[in-house]
Design an enzyme around this catalytic site. Sequence first.
Site, PDB file in Angstrom:
ATOM      1  N   LYS A  78      14.998 -20.826  -7.778  1.00 17.10           N
ATOM      2  CA  LYS A  78      15.111 -19.419  -6.379  1.00 17.10           C
ATOM      3  C   LYS A  78      16.659 -19.685  -5.145  1.00 17.10           C
ATOM      4  CE  LYS A  78      12.214 -16.202  -4.594  1.00 17.10           C
ATOM      5  NZ  LYS A  78      10.715 -15.887  -3.764  1.00 17.10           N
ATOM      6  N   SER A 153       9.380 -10.726  -5.858  1.00 13.80           N
ATOM      7  CA  SER A 153      11.261 -11.587  -5.715  1.00 13.80           C
ATOM      8  C   SER A 153      12.202 -12.742  -6.176  1.00 13.80           C
ATOM      9  CB  SER A 153      11.203 -11.584  -3.805  1.00 13.80           C
ATOM     10  OG  SER A 153      10.437 -12.889  -3.921  1.00 13.80           O
ATOM     11  N   SER A 177       5.734 -12.931  -5.801  1.00 14.36           N
ATOM     12  CA  SER A 177       6.286 -12.990  -6.004  1.00 14.36           C
ATOM     13  C   SER A 177       7.035 -14.037  -6.789  1.00 14.36           C
ATOM     14  CB  SER A 177       7.293 -13.473  -4.899  1.00 14.36           C
ATOM     15  OG  SER A 177       7.873 -12.193  -4.450  1.00 14.36           O
TER      16      SER A 177
END
Lengths: 498, 102
Positions: A78, A153, A177
């Site tokens: 990420k 996210s 997330s």
Amino acid sequence: MDDNQSILGLVEALKHREISAVQLVQDCFEGIEQLDEKLHCFHETYPHRALQAAESIDGALEAGDEPGPLAGVPIALKDNIVTSFGHTTCSSRILEDFNSPYTSTAAQRLIDAGAIVIGKTNCDEFAMGSSTEHCAFGEVCNPWDLTRVPGGSSGGSAAAVAARLCPGALGSDTGGSIRQPASLCGVVGVKPSYGRVSRFGLVAFGSSLDQIGPLARCVKDAAWLLRIIAGPDRRDSTCADLAVPDYLNGIDQPPENLRIGVPKQYLSDKNEPAVNEAVYSAIELYRDLGAEIVDIDLPLTEYGVATYYVIAPAEASSNLARYDGIRYGRRAPLEPGEDLFDLYAKSRAEGFGPEVKRRIMLGTYVLSAGYYDAYYKRALQVRRLIKQEFDAAFEKCHALLGPTSPAPAFEIGAKADPLSMYLCDVYTANTNIAGICGISIPAGFAKVDGKHLPIGLQIQCKAFDEATMFRIARMFEASTDYHTKRPPGIGDAVMRGV
Amino acid sequence: MAERLSLDEVRHVAKLARLRLTNEELEQYRSQLSAVLEHIAKLNEVDVAGVEPMAHPSDVTNRLDEDVVGESMPVEQLLAIAPAVEGQFLAVPKVLGEETGP
């Protein structure tokens, strides 16, 4: 599942030279080339670097060396997990050109284990969101239905694993997330206990809530990744000084006298019916497998989102004060007569997107003079009560079962109202608030407009009991085939060398 | 529904947060943040009398390290990522001898 495509399968195949690391990396980039224009999982990839690393791993494996427990396995990060190579942008304009001078502990441990970092995945800006629509460089699409969000996210990481662009990825989870996008994309996602994984080099959002965790296609792969990234780190004083168990040891054995708690609040009639049906089926399956099902009452569940949206923005507003246009990140040009205050206010106004500004505003407000006690202190008191409620529940059972998300993937643009987006976190945020661990595993599909949309089952366990969590998750996975299903059009073209 | 925030309050918070917002943004945040605060007001339903606030899930406090010189990041490397430098220093607008805020 098609075991030779799992991380553990790949590790074996690489070791026995059935495939080469170079071939595997090339296959990943071929898949990205073919699919990522539509999906938009990656912000940046590292083909040159990855191929070099793969050649070196192949060399070591050919020579009979042991280049580590993830030797040659391609992994995505990420874009809020820093590396000393490439950019780390947090999907934000304010860090668009940011090159970290150092590498995060979690990423370094992967690299030291022989994993090959293939790229950085798009996310909601600074990990703030539940859909990956708040990415400054464009939204990510759900591989199961391109008109829908992948969740967030960590949406880029989840979609990349679901679309077979890579066998595993890291995300970060502050209020859901990792688990919520895993649920919406039909993959496994783990939020480790607070303190299990070092936060050194994870760009800070809510420091008392944030954890890095793995996304993978099956429970064992996720357990394998977690074991490698977890453990004490002197560079994060909140990282627990606890040994990390070998999670694979006994993972196929159900815990003895297993008691599974089902909080009645988790099966709300506000959930999509298909979600509740999937959870009821899971309860039946565990009962059939010999577990005792225990009714649990968690009346504070409904206060989780309110508590979270005080604490997380408060911490975010403090953490994001560092983006001042002075030391790193974007600096706005000044007009004659403008001063330092203008430099801060303009740089931040230009650099941050709407959701980040909204949360900074909310956090600043709840911490401001006259409101601190009414909002922040009260939220911290409710936080303790939520923690105590979980403590009491884990006296009665090994784990709590419920949906990860109240609904499957929603359409892009469907939750323009911020509060409706925040309510996506209703079953996940309390895990972070209390510091316990949670996993989302594929548990069914909702059929909507002729499309199959994945549904995730969340299993929560007490802090630092990931071993039990994995064993319980594995019971379900071993009896079902949801995790083997591929999104439409995702075939053997990707990783065809395997 | 009466808004929980006035425009002046939103403007004040934006100043505290060092965010230069347009009038349109101020208006939008006023209504959106009011709705979120309305939801957060649910917390008033919970009896918190005598409950110790919990700022952190971990019990660890002040973990001490050995007081020995360790590795530091090279200054040049850190200056290289700064938006403006002069020699060995970060460059900022003049702050002494003038007003520093509105």
